[in-house]
Design a protein around this motif. Structure first.
Motif, mmCIF file in Angstrom:
data_model
loop_
_atom_site.group_PDB
_atom_site.id
_atom_site.type_symbol
_atom_site.label_atom_id
_atom_site.label_comp_id
_atom_site.label_asym_id
_atom_site.label_seq_id
_atom_site.Cartn_x
_atom_site.Cartn_y
_atom_site.Cartn_z
ATOM 1 N N SER A 42 -6.426 -6.227 -10.914
ATOM 2 C CA SER A 42 -7.561 -5.626 -10.225
ATOM 3 C C SER A 42 -8.018 -6.499 -9.054
ATOM 4 O O SER A 42 -8.179 -7.704 -9.189
ATOM 5 N N ILE B 142 0.855 -1.182 0.000
ATOM 6 C CA ILE B 142 0.000 0.000 0.000
ATOM 7 C C ILE B 142 0.891 1.232 0.000
ATOM 8 O O ILE B 142 1.800 1.365 0.839
ATOM 9 N N VAL C 20 -13.054 4.417 -6.268
ATOM 10 C CA VAL C 20 -11.951 3.634 -6.831
ATOM 11 C C VAL C 20 -11.810 3.906 -8.324
ATOM 12 O O VAL C 20 -12.786 3.874 -9.072
ATOM 13 N N ALA D 153 -6.289 -2.561 4.718
ATOM 14 C CA ALA D 153 -5.592 -3.321 3.679
ATOM 15 C C ALA D 153 -4.939 -4.563 4.278
ATOM 16 O O ALA D 153 -5.033 -5.666 3.726
ATOM 17 N N GLU E 58 -8.767 3.049 -11.671
ATOM 18 C CA GLU E 58 -7.693 2.114 -12.016
ATOM 19 C C GLU E 58 -6.689 2.784 -12.939
ATOM 20 O O GLU E 58 -7.059 3.580 -13.801
ATOM 21 N N ASP F 25 -6.492 1.504 -8.017
ATOM 22 C CA ASP F 25 -6.235 0.076 -8.180
ATOM 23 C C ASP F 25 -5.351 -0.118 -9.410
ATOM 24 O O ASP F 25 -5.192 0.784 -10.233
ATOM 25 N N GLN G 35 -10.179 -3.295 -2.590
ATOM 26 C CA GLN G 35 -10.339 -1.843 -2.620
ATOM 27 C C GLN G 35 -11.601 -1.420 -1.872
ATOM 28 O O GLN G 35 -11.591 -0.441 -1.112
ATOM 29 N N THR H 278 -2.460 -4.710 -4.059
ATOM 30 C CA THR H 278 -1.786 -3.418 -4.146
ATOM 31 C C THR H 278 -2.819 -2.308 -4.262
ATOM 32 O O THR H 278 -3.899 -2.497 -4.829
ATOM 33 N N THR H 279 -2.467 -1.160 -3.736
ATOM 34 C CA THR H 279 -3.315 0.019 -3.910
ATOM 35 C C THR H 279 -2.501 1.274 -3.631
ATOM 36 O O THR H 279 -1.471 1.235 -2.949
ATOM 37 N N THR H 280 -2.976 2.371 -4.170
ATOM 38 C CA THR H 280 -2.424 3.695 -3.904
ATOM 39 C C THR H 280 -3.524 4.536 -3.291
ATOM 40 O O THR H 280 -4.591 4.705 -3.893
ATOM 41 N N THR H 281 -3.295 5.039 -2.085
ATOM 42 C CA THR H 281 -4.282 5.908 -1.457
ATOM 43 C C THR H 281 -4.125 7.332 -1.975
ATOM 44 O O THR H 281 -3.032 7.751 -2.355
ATOM 45 N N LEU I 176 -9.013 5.693 -4.075
ATOM 46 C CA LEU I 176 -7.959 4.704 -4.262
ATOM 47 C C LEU I 176 -7.667 4.512 -5.736
ATOM 48 O O LEU I 176 -8.571 4.645 -6.582
#
Length: 306
Positions: A213, A170, A250, A298, A252, A208, A218, A270-273, A206
């Motif tokens: 995905s 994350i 969300v 997460a 992508e 994704d 998410q 995985t993710t990006t805040t 977020l």
């Protein structure tokens, strides 16, 4: 050739040379200190975490040591999770949220996961409240082999040295009003392109990975964070920062294609805040809390589905 009307450095339609990069560097000033804000909080955790030096930056005589923290010797029977903050130095809650997680919640995952936490990937940019590195490089588009961004190369080397695979990564970010007033215009000027104004979403969301995905993952994070702060709504075109909204809060991106930080581990989750600190409905404390909540949600989801 005329000067850019949207940015004070460079000529319209012409990408920057070293001359323009030097002008840009000269325009950057220290607004806060990594040694005052970040390092004391890292060192104060020495009795609870293993603190590792994983790199050194030296820009025009200014030196910065890069630190990562682990919750003990990695256990090969446990999954591994990476938490990164401050890839973009100006995104304050990414750094402060990572530190707050270490201080307040990380102990809950002892015996459950091997944690690797990098609170401030880009300290030079942190001090200057900027998106780019000293070389006018966006670190969050530079996680690829032989990266010219020293910050990215050092972090990738650290990750590559970890035994086993990662279950989770994350990456903690913000979207700010200065994205539209400063950083997107600077990007267009640097690359010799036209600046096309956009809109800044009001709220948390977020990013994704469209190549991997994980919608349920998410959604679990969004449900947790909306108890702390509001979630960004889509614009009239059902988009956030130009990307289609695929679920509540969300969007992508093809993260490997864009060489984003969250793509480098190959983790299953995985993710990006993206926190919005300029909202009239948020405070710095709320933003930090949102980042910590996202990290815990997460981890909880990933561990439950490992």
């Amino acid at each position: 050739m005329t000067s850019n009307s949207f940015y004070p450095i460079g000529l319209s339609g012409k990408a920057w040379t070293e001359n323009e990069r030097n002008q840009w560097r000269a325009s950057q000033s220290q607004q806060r200190l990594y040694g005052d804000d970040v390092l004391p909080r890292i060192m104060a955790l020495a009795d609870r975490f293993e603190i590792r030096t994983y790199g050194q930056l030296n820009y025009a005589g200014e030196a910065y040591t890069l630190y990562a923290l682990r919750n003990g010797i990695p256990d090969q029977n446990l999954p591994t999770a990476l938490i990164t903050g401050g890839v973009h130095g100006y995104e304050t809650s990414g750094v402060m949220g990572a530190l707050q997680f270490l201080e307040t919640r990380a102990a809950e995952y002892a015996g459950k996961a091997n944690l690797l936490v990098v609170p401030c990937v880009s300290p030079w940019a942190y001090e200057r409240v900027n998106r780019w590195s000293y070389d006018a490089i966006d670190p969050n588009r530079s996680f690829y082999p032989d990266s010219p961004a020293i910050e990215c190369a050092a972090l990738m080397e650290l990750v590559a040295a970890q035994a086993g695979s990662f279950l989770l990564h994350i990456d903690l970010h913000e979207t700010t009003d200065s994205d539209e007033s400063e950083f997107r215009p600077a990007l267009a000027a640097r690359d010799g392109e036209d600046f096309v104004p956009g809109a800044i979403p009001d709220g948390f969301y977020l990013v994704d990975d469209s190549g991997n995905s994980q919608p349920a993952f998410q959604t679990a994070i969004i449900k947790a964070v909306e108890q702390v702060t509001h979630i960004a709504p889509p614009d009239d075109d059902r988009k956030i920062i130009g990307a289609p909204v695929v679920a509540h809060g969300v969007i992508e991106y093809p993260q490997a294609k864009y060489a984003m930080c969250a793509s480098m581990t190959g983790a299953r989750f995985t993710t990006t805040t993206e926190v919005y600190p300029d909202s009239p409905r948020a405070t710095s404390a709320v933003c930090n809390d949102a980042q910590v909540t996202a990290v815990c949600a997460a981890l909880d989801f990933a561990l439950a589905h490992a």
